[in-house]
Design an enzyme around this catalytic site. Structure first.
Site, PDB file in Angstrom:
ATOM      1  N   LYS A  96     -15.177   4.339   5.021  1.00  0.00           N
ATOM      2  CA  LYS A  96     -13.972   4.307   5.838  1.00  0.00           C
ATOM      3  C   LYS A  96     -14.115   5.355   6.941  1.00  0.00           C
ATOM      4  O   LYS A  96     -15.001   6.196   6.920  1.00  0.00           O
ATOM      5  CB  LYS A  96     -12.732   4.593   4.977  1.00  0.00           C
ATOM      6  CG  LYS A  96     -12.501   3.503   3.927  1.00  0.00           C
ATOM      7  CD  LYS A  96     -11.047   3.278   3.640  1.00  0.00           C
ATOM      8  CE  LYS A  96     -10.356   2.620   4.807  1.00  0.00           C
ATOM      9  NZ  LYS A  96      -9.122   1.915   4.400  1.00  0.00           N
ATOM     10  N   GLU A 116       0.849  -1.193   0.000  1.00  0.00           N
ATOM     11  CA  GLU A 116       0.000   0.000   0.000  1.00  0.00           C
ATOM     12  C   GLU A 116       0.878   1.234   0.000  1.00  0.00           C
ATOM     13  O   GLU A 116       1.835   1.312   0.773  1.00  0.00           O
ATOM     14  CB  GLU A 116      -0.870   0.102   1.274  1.00  0.00           C
ATOM     15  CG  GLU A 116      -1.987  -0.881   1.380  1.00  0.00           C
ATOM     16  CD  GLU A 116      -2.831  -0.636   2.651  1.00  0.00           C
ATOM     17  OE1 GLU A 116      -2.874   0.513   3.152  1.00  0.00           O
ATOM     18  OE2 GLU A 116      -3.439  -1.603   3.134  1.00  0.00           O
ATOM     19  N   GLU A 155      -9.286   9.644   5.113  1.00  0.00           N
ATOM     20  CA  GLU A 155      -9.279   8.199   4.830  1.00  0.00           C
ATOM     21  C   GLU A 155     -10.235   7.828   3.703  1.00  0.00           C
ATOM     22  O   GLU A 155     -10.089   6.780   3.083  1.00  0.00           O
ATOM     23  CB  GLU A 155      -9.646   7.413   6.094  1.00  0.00           C
ATOM     24  CG  GLU A 155      -8.638   7.544   7.227  1.00  0.00           C
ATOM     25  CD  GLU A 155      -7.417   6.638   7.046  1.00  0.00           C
ATOM     26  OE1 GLU A 155      -7.476   5.732   6.210  1.00  0.00           O
ATOM     27  OE2 GLU A 155      -6.418   6.878   7.738  1.00  0.00           O
ATOM     28  N   GLU A 165     -13.634   5.589  -0.750  1.00  0.00           N
ATOM     29  CA  GLU A 165     -14.490   4.632  -0.033  1.00  0.00           C
ATOM     30  C   GLU A 165     -15.260   5.354   1.071  1.00  0.00           C
ATOM     31  O   GLU A 165     -14.685   5.784   2.062  1.00  0.00           O
ATOM     32  CB  GLU A 165     -13.633   3.507   0.545  1.00  0.00           C
ATOM     33  CG  GLU A 165     -13.007   2.625  -0.527  1.00  0.00           C
ATOM     34  CD  GLU A 165     -11.915   1.698   0.022  1.00  0.00           C
ATOM     35  OE1 GLU A 165     -12.249   0.766   0.759  1.00  0.00           O
ATOM     36  OE2 GLU A 165     -10.732   1.935  -0.291  1.00  0.00           O
TER      37      GLU A 165
END
Ligand SMILES: *[C@@H]1O[C@H](CO)[C@@H](O)[C@H](O)[C@H]1NC(C)=O
Length: 354
Positions: free
Chosen positions: A329, A272, A335, A326
């Site tokens: 999250k 990541e 985030e 997303e």
């Protein structure tokens, strides 16, 4: 017999072998770019549409955080390799018995492989630094059971077993040559982990985010350095190596930490890394422009070839986090905004990915 062959035959053969070995070198010297397909959201495209999106972008490697059946089925025949995850909450069972991992592999891997090109299993995510003290000692036993199950079903040579570690596992990361693991982790988990990876022919998975280092220290870290832009670089005073990007410095601190515990021959994949396009209030760094610079320059850096200053011949292999923004999250903002794409597959910013 061989003696009867004319000398120029051997000369030609030698040249051929030489050229082939050069070709091998140039082919292996540039790494790959993959993308994490995180799904902590309630508004994403169907997995089948995601396969089309990845193909349209020329992305041939992806990573998910579980073994979702719909996703694994959708990737069947796509020729896109996929790293899957055994989730943190299954770690204890997996460490407990090989009969659990046998069943897990039978129901989550074997029904899909090899039509779905599963190339690795990430056993847990950031277990070593998830603040999960009890889980840390379960990690390597769980990995060994997963591996034993893969061996049992004859797929261990094509599906690797590893586990992503966070940079939080390091005690020291600056300068890179001084990199070291947290002393209380070394004997219980780091050495057994690296020893397992070495024996199994696998690699260390590392999650590394220059963004978090930058945003916490934006008074001392140059933004250009964090974003792979032109900059004067940072010299490691211990060995004179010059770093042009914070990511390479972070990765070398992991390599130095591995060297320090006697494992200079285990490879690494960055599972990541990424940069948010929007951030929380008063946070330095997040912006569409910076995210486009980081990820765009990262792709260029990886595909240009070569490794880090400490391991120049080892290509950088990187999974960007993440494919989508997303919406489920942790909020409020940062985030949820690491995506290259909005859920409707519109680009958040436009960068080439291959
Ligand atoms: C599958 O992917 C590999 C690596 O990306 C590529 O070399 C190969 O040509 C692809 N095969 C097909 C059938 O598309």
């Amino acid at each position: 017999m061989a003696l009867a062959l004319p000398l120029h035959f051997f000369h030609a053969l030698f040249m051929l072998v030489f050229l082939l070995s050069r070709m091998q070198f140039s082919l292996s010297s540039s790494g790959f770019i993959g993308v994490n397909y995180g799904r902590v959201a309630d508004d994403l495209l169907s997995p089948a549409q995601v396969v089309q999106l990845l193909k349209a972008q020329g992305i041939t490697k992806t990573k998910i955080f579980d073994t979702d059946a719909t996703v694994l089925s959708a990737f069947s025949g796509s020729n896109i390799t996929i790293t899957v995850g055994l989730q943190n909450q299954q770690l204890s069972d997996a460490a407990g018995s090989q009969s659990f991992t046998d069943t897990w592999v039978q129901s989550n891997i074997l029904p899909y492989y090899p039509n779905t090109l599963i190339d690795a299993i990430a056993v847990g995510n950031e277990i070593i630094f998830a603040g999960l003290q009890d889980s840390t000692q379960l990690l390597v036993p769980a990995m060994k059971n997963v591996y034993a199950s893969l061996v049992k079903y004859n797929v261990a040579s094509s599906i690797k077993v590893s586990s992503p570690i966070a940079l939080g596992a390091l005690e020291t990361s600056y300068p890179p040559s001084a990199g070291s693991f947290k002393p209380d982790l070394v004997e219980p988990v780091i050495k057994p982990l690296l020893s397992f990876l070495k024996q199994a022919g696998s690699y260390l998975m590392v999650n590394a985010y220059p963004f978090f280092a930058y945003t916490a220290n934006s008074d001392t870290i140059s933004l250009d350095y964090a974003l792979f832009k032109d900059n004067t670089g940072a010299t490691d005073p211990n060995n004179g190596l010059v770093y042009k990007s914070l990511l390479e410095a972070q990765l070398d601190s992991v390599f130095a930490a591995m060297n320090a515990v006697g494992f200079n021959d285990v490879k690494m994949v960055v599972t990541e890394t990424g940069w948010p396009s929007k951030g929380d209030e008063n946070q330095n760094g997040p912006s569409e422009q910076n995210a486009a610079s980081y990820n765009g320059n990262l792709v260029r850096r990886v595909l240009t070839g070569g490794g880090t200053p400490l391991r120049p011949d080892e290509p950088l292999n990187v999974y960007i986090f993440a494919l989508f923004n997303e919406n489920q999250k942790t909020g409020p903002t940062t985030e949820r905004n690491f995506g290259l794409f909005y859920p409707n597959e519109e680009k958040v910013y436009d960068i080439p990915l291959h």
